[in-house]
Design an enzyme around this catalytic site. Structure first.
Site, PDB file in Angstrom:
ATOM      1  N   SER A  91       0.833  -1.207   0.000  1.00 56.56           N
ATOM      2  CA  SER A  91       0.000   0.000   0.000  1.00 56.56           C
ATOM      3  C   SER A  91       0.875   1.267   0.000  1.00 56.56           C
ATOM      4  CB  SER A  91      -0.970   0.013   1.177  1.00 56.56           C
ATOM      5  OG  SER A  91      -0.301   0.247   2.386  1.00 56.56           O
ATOM      6  N   ASN A  92       2.052   1.192   0.605  1.00 56.48           N
ATOM      7  CA  ASN A  92       2.940   2.368   0.553  1.00 56.48           C
ATOM      8  C   ASN A  92       3.506   2.567  -0.843  1.00 56.48           C
ATOM      9  OD1 ASN A  92       3.398   3.912   3.171  1.00 56.48           O
ATOM     10  ND2 ASN A  92       3.373   1.791   3.872  1.00 56.48           N
ATOM     11  N   ARG A 101      23.703 -13.252   3.914  1.00 59.01           N
ATOM     12  CA  ARG A 101      22.908 -12.016   3.812  1.00 59.01           C
ATOM     13  C   ARG A 101      23.652 -10.991   2.970  1.00 59.01           C
ATOM     14  NH1 ARG A 101      22.666  -9.951   9.170  1.00 59.01           N
ATOM     15  NH2 ARG A 101      21.459  -8.258   8.275  1.00 59.01           N
ATOM     16  N   MET A 108      10.959  -6.728   4.968  1.00 59.73           N
ATOM     17  CA  MET A 108      11.082  -7.427   6.243  1.00 59.73           C
ATOM     18  C   MET A 108      12.448  -8.069   6.469  1.00 59.73           C
ATOM     19  SD  MET A 108       8.217  -6.563   7.297  1.00 59.73           S
ATOM     20  CE  MET A 108       7.835  -7.493   8.766  1.00 59.73           C
ATOM     21  N   ARG A 109      13.520  -7.451   5.954  1.00 69.69           N
ATOM     22  CA  ARG A 109      14.863  -7.976   6.220  1.00 69.69           C
ATOM     23  C   ARG A 109      15.771  -6.829   6.645  1.00 69.69           C
ATOM     24  NH1 ARG A 109      16.534 -12.815   3.722  1.00 69.69           N
ATOM     25  NH2 ARG A 109      18.589 -12.000   3.249  1.00 69.69           N
ATOM     26  N   LEU A 140      19.225  -4.859   6.495  1.00 70.65           N
ATOM     27  CA  LEU A 140      20.215  -4.670   5.434  1.00 70.65           C
ATOM     28  C   LEU A 140      21.619  -4.879   5.991  1.00 70.65           C
ATOM     29  CD1 LEU A 140      18.937  -1.521   3.509  1.00 70.65           C
ATOM     30  CD2 LEU A 140      18.204  -3.900   3.330  1.00 70.65           C
ATOM     31  N   HIS A 197       8.272   3.177   9.295  1.00 73.34           N
ATOM     32  CA  HIS A 197       7.975   2.218  10.375  1.00 73.34           C
ATOM     33  C   HIS A 197       6.724   2.697  11.115  1.00 73.34           C
ATOM     34  CE1 HIS A 197       8.710  -0.795  13.406  1.00 73.34           C
ATOM     35  NE2 HIS A 197       8.480   0.135  14.324  1.00 73.34           N
ATOM     36  N   ASP A 254      15.464  -0.423  12.408  1.00 71.40           N
ATOM     37  CA  ASP A 254      14.642   0.765  12.681  1.00 71.40           C
ATOM     38  C   ASP A 254      15.428   1.794  13.499  1.00 71.40           C
ATOM     39  OD1 ASP A 254      12.509  -0.515  11.355  1.00 71.40           O
ATOM     40  OD2 ASP A 254      11.911  -1.538  13.192  1.00 71.40           O
ATOM     41  N   GLU A 289       0.914   7.155   7.128  1.00 67.46           N
ATOM     42  CA  GLU A 289       2.084   6.676   6.358  1.00 67.46           C
ATOM     43  C   GLU A 289       1.962   7.123   4.908  1.00 67.46           C
ATOM     44  OE1 GLU A 289       3.211   2.559   6.759  1.00 67.46           O
ATOM     45  OE2 GLU A 289       2.325   2.409   8.731  1.00 67.46           O
TER      46      GLU A 289
HETATM   47  C1  GRF Z   1       3.716  -0.538   6.855  1.00 68.63           C
HETATM   48  O1  GRF Z   1       2.960  -0.465   8.036  1.00 68.63           O
HETATM   49  C2  GRF Z   1       5.110   0.017   7.085  1.00 68.63           C
HETATM   50  O2  GRF Z   1       5.136   1.024   8.046  1.00 68.63           O
HETATM   51  C3  GRF Z   1       5.864  -1.191   7.595  1.00 68.63           C
HETATM   52  O3  GRF Z   1       5.343  -2.269   6.860  1.00 68.63           O
HETATM   53  C4  GRF Z   1       4.013  -1.972   6.442  1.00 68.63           C
HETATM   54  C5  GRF Z   1       3.984  -2.141   4.953  1.00 68.63           C
HETATM   55  O4  GRF Z   1       2.686  -2.020   4.432  1.00 68.63           O
HETATM   56  N1  GRF Z   1       7.284  -1.020   7.462  1.00 68.63           N
HETATM   57  P1  GRF Z   1       2.467  -1.979   2.870  1.00 68.63           P
HETATM   58  O5  GRF Z   1       3.070  -3.261   2.300  1.00 68.63           O
HETATM   59  O6  GRF Z   1       3.135  -0.760   2.327  1.00 68.63           O
HETATM   60  O7  GRF Z   1       0.970  -1.952   2.686  1.00 68.63           O
END
Ligand code: GRF
Length: 207
Positions: free
Chosen positions: A17-18, A69, A94-95, A97, A113, A149, A178
């Site tokens: 979604s972002n 990695r 979700m990793r 760096l 975040h 983070d 966001e």
């Molecule tokens: C968001 O809440 C962002 O803050 C976090 O992971 C989520 C990703 O959501 N890091 P999307 O895949 O952008 O919908």
């Protein structure tokens, strides 16, 4: 607005979604950028479908196919450089760096975040906020280093945490922020308005 659109590369693992918020901001002219490539560590992530729908090249790199990695990040780095990426955007990636990406893209990687860092880093930020009992939470856009983070904070947006909130109601409220904050910060970057001084990021006034 800057003359030449900033070239973005996006790393993402989930629904995207972002990424969509960035695509929308570019289409409405709010963000002067071009998304050159989207990379994921998950082959079935819906972010890849979203990107394809908008004609953005996508690549899935399977972490299990490489030994370390660093080697994995080296692969990502090669592709990002091939697409001449100027700013690397982590949008639900979700990793952690490694140096193999952080050094070549020094001060050129940003993440979003869903908490007011340094509170509640890592997974399940919304659940952490509810369980802790805070009354305000939100989201943070920050530069990325090798720690989770952790890099210098660029901007934050806050929302109330309500007594009857569930993880998902709080996540939805934060997500709206966001989608507003991320494109705005990337536009500041494109306009070269961000100056890093140690842990502080200063926003230089618009010329
Ligand atoms: C968001 O809440 C962002 O803050 C976090 O992971 C989520 C990703 O959501 N890091 P999307 O895949 O952008 O919908």
């Amino acid at each position: 607005m800057t003359e030449k659109p900033l070239i973005l590369g996006v790393l993402a693992s989930g629904r995207g979604s972002n990424l969509q918020a960035l695509i929308d901001a570019i289409e409405t002219g709010m963000l002067s950028a071009r998304i050159a490539v989207v990379l994921s560590n998950k082959g079935d992530a819906s972010v890849l479908e979203r990107a394809k729908k908008h004609g953005i090249p996508t690549f899935f790199y399977d972490p299990k196919a490489v030994d370390s990695r660093e080697a994995y990040d080296g692969l990502l780095c090669e592709t990002l450089q091939k697409y001449e990426v100027e700013l690397l955007v982590l949008a639900g990636y979700m990793r952690l760096l490694t140096k193999a990406l952080v050094l070549p893209f020094r001060e050129r990687i940003i993440n979003i975040h869903p908490s007011l860092l340094p509170a509640f880093p890592g997974l399940y930020a919304h659940r952490q906020a509810i369980d802790y009992g805070v009354k305000v939470s939100g989201c943070t856009v920050h530069f990325v280093d090798e720690k989770m983070d952790h890099g210098p904070v660029i901007a934050q947006a806050s929302v109330p945490v309500k007594e009857n909130d569930t993880e998902s109601s709080l996540a939805n409220r934060i997500l709206k922020e966001e989608h507003r904050l991320f494109p705005k910060v990337i536009q500041w970057y494109a306009e070269k308005r961000l100056r890093i001084e140690g842990r502080r990021v200063l926003l230089v006034p618009e010329i």
